[in-house]
Motif scaffolding. Structure first.
Motif, PDB file in Angstrom:
ATOM      1  N   ILE A  16       0.850  -1.195   0.000  1.00 35.44           N
ATOM      2  CA  ILE A  16       0.000   0.000   0.000  1.00 35.44           C
ATOM      3  C   ILE A  16       0.877   1.234   0.000  1.00 35.44           C
ATOM      4  CG2 ILE A  16      -1.805   1.284   1.219  1.00 35.44           C
ATOM      5  CD1 ILE A  16      -2.745  -1.265   2.470  1.00 35.44           C
ATOM      6  N   LYS A  17       0.734   2.027  -1.049  1.00 33.43           N
ATOM      7  CA  LYS A  17       1.498   3.276  -1.132  1.00 33.43           C
ATOM      8  C   LYS A  17       0.602   4.418  -0.668  1.00 33.43           C
ATOM      9  CE  LYS A  17       2.815   7.163  -3.139  1.00 33.43           C
ATOM     10  NZ  LYS A  17       2.126   8.306  -3.771  1.00 33.43           N
ATOM     11  N   ILE A  18       1.098   5.186   0.294  1.00 36.69           N
ATOM     12  CA  ILE A  18       0.310   6.287   0.849  1.00 36.69           C
ATOM     13  C   ILE A  18       0.989   7.610   0.515  1.00 36.69           C
ATOM     14  CG2 ILE A  18      -0.689   7.232   2.969  1.00 36.69           C
ATOM     15  CD1 ILE A  18      -0.224   4.287   4.119  1.00 36.69           C
ATOM     16  N   GLY A  19       0.277   8.461  -0.182  1.00 38.24           N
ATOM     17  CA  GLY A  19       0.859   9.732  -0.627  1.00 38.24           C
ATOM     18  C   GLY A  19       0.837  10.800   0.456  1.00 38.24           C
ATOM     19  N   VAL A  55       4.375   1.644   1.731  1.00 37.97           N
ATOM     20  CA  VAL A  55       5.335   2.608   1.199  1.00 37.97           C
ATOM     21  C   VAL A  55       4.742   3.971   1.495  1.00 37.97           C
ATOM     22  CG1 VAL A  55       6.411   3.535  -0.889  1.00 37.97           C
ATOM     23  CG2 VAL A  55       6.172   1.057  -0.610  1.00 37.97           C
ATOM     24  N   SER A  56       5.354   4.696   2.408  1.00 32.18           N
ATOM     25  CA  SER A  56       4.732   5.946   2.850  1.00 32.18           C
ATOM     26  C   SER A  56       5.579   7.169   2.538  1.00 32.18           C
ATOM     27  CB  SER A  56       4.470   5.900   4.355  1.00 32.18           C
ATOM     28  OG  SER A  56       3.828   7.089   4.765  1.00 32.18           O
ATOM     29  N   GLY A 154      12.622   9.479  -7.010  1.00 30.83           N
ATOM     30  CA  GLY A 154      11.847  10.666  -7.349  1.00 30.83           C
ATOM     31  C   GLY A 154      10.452  10.696  -6.791  1.00 30.83           C
ATOM     32  N   ASP A 155       9.723   9.639  -6.985  1.00 26.03           N
ATOM     33  CA  ASP A 155       8.357   9.664  -6.463  1.00 26.03           C
ATOM     34  C   ASP A 155       8.038   8.293  -5.892  1.00 26.03           C
ATOM     35  OD1 ASP A 155       6.563   8.020  -8.514  1.00 26.03           O
ATOM     36  OD2 ASP A 155       8.142   9.068  -9.596  1.00 26.03           O
ATOM     37  N   ASN A 156       7.167   8.301  -4.921  1.00 27.36           N
ATOM     38  CA  ASN A 156       6.884   7.052  -4.224  1.00 27.36           C
ATOM     39  C   ASN A 156       5.919   6.136  -4.975  1.00 27.36           C
ATOM     40  OD1 ASN A 156       8.706   7.545  -2.272  1.00 27.36           O
ATOM     41  ND2 ASN A 156       7.246   7.817  -0.587  1.00 27.36           N
ATOM     42  N   ASP A 157       5.295   6.646  -6.056  1.00 29.55           N
ATOM     43  CA  ASP A 157       4.504   5.740  -6.895  1.00 29.55           C
ATOM     44  C   ASP A 157       5.454   4.706  -7.498  1.00 29.55           C
ATOM     45  OD1 ASP A 157       2.139   7.205  -6.457  1.00 29.55           O
ATOM     46  OD2 ASP A 157       2.714   8.639  -8.000  1.00 29.55           O
ATOM     47  N   GLY A 160       6.759   2.394  -4.833  1.00 36.63           N
ATOM     48  CA  GLY A 160       5.732   1.399  -4.514  1.00 36.63           C
ATOM     49  C   GLY A 160       5.723   0.276  -5.533  1.00 36.63           C
ATOM     50  N   ALA A 161       5.849   0.652  -6.808  1.00 35.57           N
ATOM     51  CA  ALA A 161       5.835  -0.353  -7.874  1.00 35.57           C
ATOM     52  C   ALA A 161       7.076  -1.233  -7.800  1.00 35.57           C
ATOM     53  CB  ALA A 161       5.757   0.340  -9.238  1.00 35.57           C
ATOM     54  N   LEU A 162       8.233  -0.613  -7.571  1.00 34.20           N
ATOM     55  CA  LEU A 162       9.476  -1.395  -7.476  1.00 34.20           C
ATOM     56  C   LEU A 162       9.394  -2.365  -6.306  1.00 34.20           C
ATOM     57  CD1 LEU A 162      12.109   1.459  -8.074  1.00 34.20           C
ATOM     58  CD2 LEU A 162      11.572  -0.425  -9.641  1.00 34.20           C
ATOM     59  N   THR A 163       8.802  -1.907  -5.207  1.00 31.46           N
ATOM     60  CA  THR A 163       8.661  -2.758  -4.027  1.00 31.46           C
ATOM     61  C   THR A 163       7.712  -3.923  -4.308  1.00 31.46           C
ATOM     62  OG1 THR A 163       8.996  -0.826  -2.621  1.00 31.46           O
ATOM     63  CG2 THR A 163       8.028  -2.754  -1.572  1.00 31.46           C
TER      64      THR A 163
END
Ligand code: GLU
Length: 267
Positions: A16-19, A55-56, A154-157, A160-163
């Motif tokens: 779960i990626k939290i922006g 992923v926060s 750069g960005d957590n999106d 999150g995907a890499l994770t």
């Protein structure tokens, strides 16, 4: 049950990626109520037998909230300093809320280089598998204070995907402050409709490219679609929902709220 309900029901390993926008209030401060509610939702998933990695984002906003200065400074060293301060605050808050359920959290800070190095990826995988197997919730963020612009994920999106790919997740959930992808910019078009299922991320990206960002309203949508493409390539679906809505995952599963699901072609 809705399609989202089915998707969550059938997924065991969930990232779960939290922006930052989800965790902040209108003044840019951390919204602890929001965070507490997200933790509650994660706990429900865990009680349902799922494994969760978070992923926060939020180190930056937590830094500003903690020290109440430098927020307008553009210099990279100040940004890094703010993230270093804020990361502690961020983890403290997670620790407190998960602590209410007697759950331990673990911090993992990663950089782009970590994903390009075979030994490091192996180590990250081992650490993640061990933590999750032992019932700990790993909370990942980019190691902002050592990543200068040129070497940043750069960005957590993307993070999150890499994770999700690294951990062989069954599902990536991206919690943002938008309800999903729309066929027109919802800010300017009252008749804009939410696209509930996407099967062709490349087509969607091309469309955004040719019409410009305005079609979808949020610039950030591009990194979200790219993240979807990244996990879809590995057969992992991605669900984009508005994490600002309380109990979004339960409501979306029950069908009272919607989101956009990016399905892998290889489904
Ligand atoms: N790592 C940044 C932070 O914690 C956020 C990056 C992002 O949200 O994409 O503030």
């Amino acid at each position: 049950m809705s399609i989202i309900g089915d998707l969550i029901h059938n997924s065991r390993k969930i990232v779960i990626k939290i922006g930052s926008n989800v965790l902040s209030d209108d003044n840019g401060f951390v919204n602890k109520e929001s965070m507490q509610n997200i933790v509650e939702q994660v706990m429900k998933l865990i009680r349902d037998g799922k494994q969760v990695i978070i992923v926060s984002s939020g180190a930056g906003i937590c830094g500003v909230a903690a020290i109440n200065k430098w927020s307008r400074r553009g210099d990279i060293n100040y940004k890094q300093a703010l993230c270093a301060i804020g990361q502690v605050e961020l983890m403290n808050a997670y620790k407190e809320f998960f602590g209410d359920y007697d759950i331990h959290v673990a911090q993992i800070l990663l950089t782009r280089d970590d994903f390009g190095d075979h030994i490091r990826t192996l180590n990250i995988r081992n650490a993640l598998f061990t933590l999750v197997d032992e019932g700990v919730v790993p909370i990942i963020n980019e190691n902002d204070s050592v990543s200068v612009e040129e070497i940043k994920i750069g960005d957590n999106d993307t993070l999150g995907a890499l994770t999700a790919n690294l951990w062989n997740a069954d599902l990536l959930i991206v919690m943002s402050d938008i309800d999903g992808v729309f066929d027109k910019d919802p800010k300017d078009n009252r008749d804009a409709e939410l696209i509930e299922e996407v099967y062709d991320t490349d087509g969607l990206l091309l469309e955004i490219d040719s019409r410009g960002k305005s079609r979808f309203g949020t610039g950030g949508i591009v990194t979200k679609i790219q993240a979807a493409r990244r996990v879809n390539e590995y057969g992992i679906p991605m669900l984009l929902v508005n994490g600002k809505h309380k109990n979004i995952l339960t409501d979306a599963a029950e069908g009272s709220r919607k989101g956009t699901i990016f399905f892998s072609q290889r489904r």
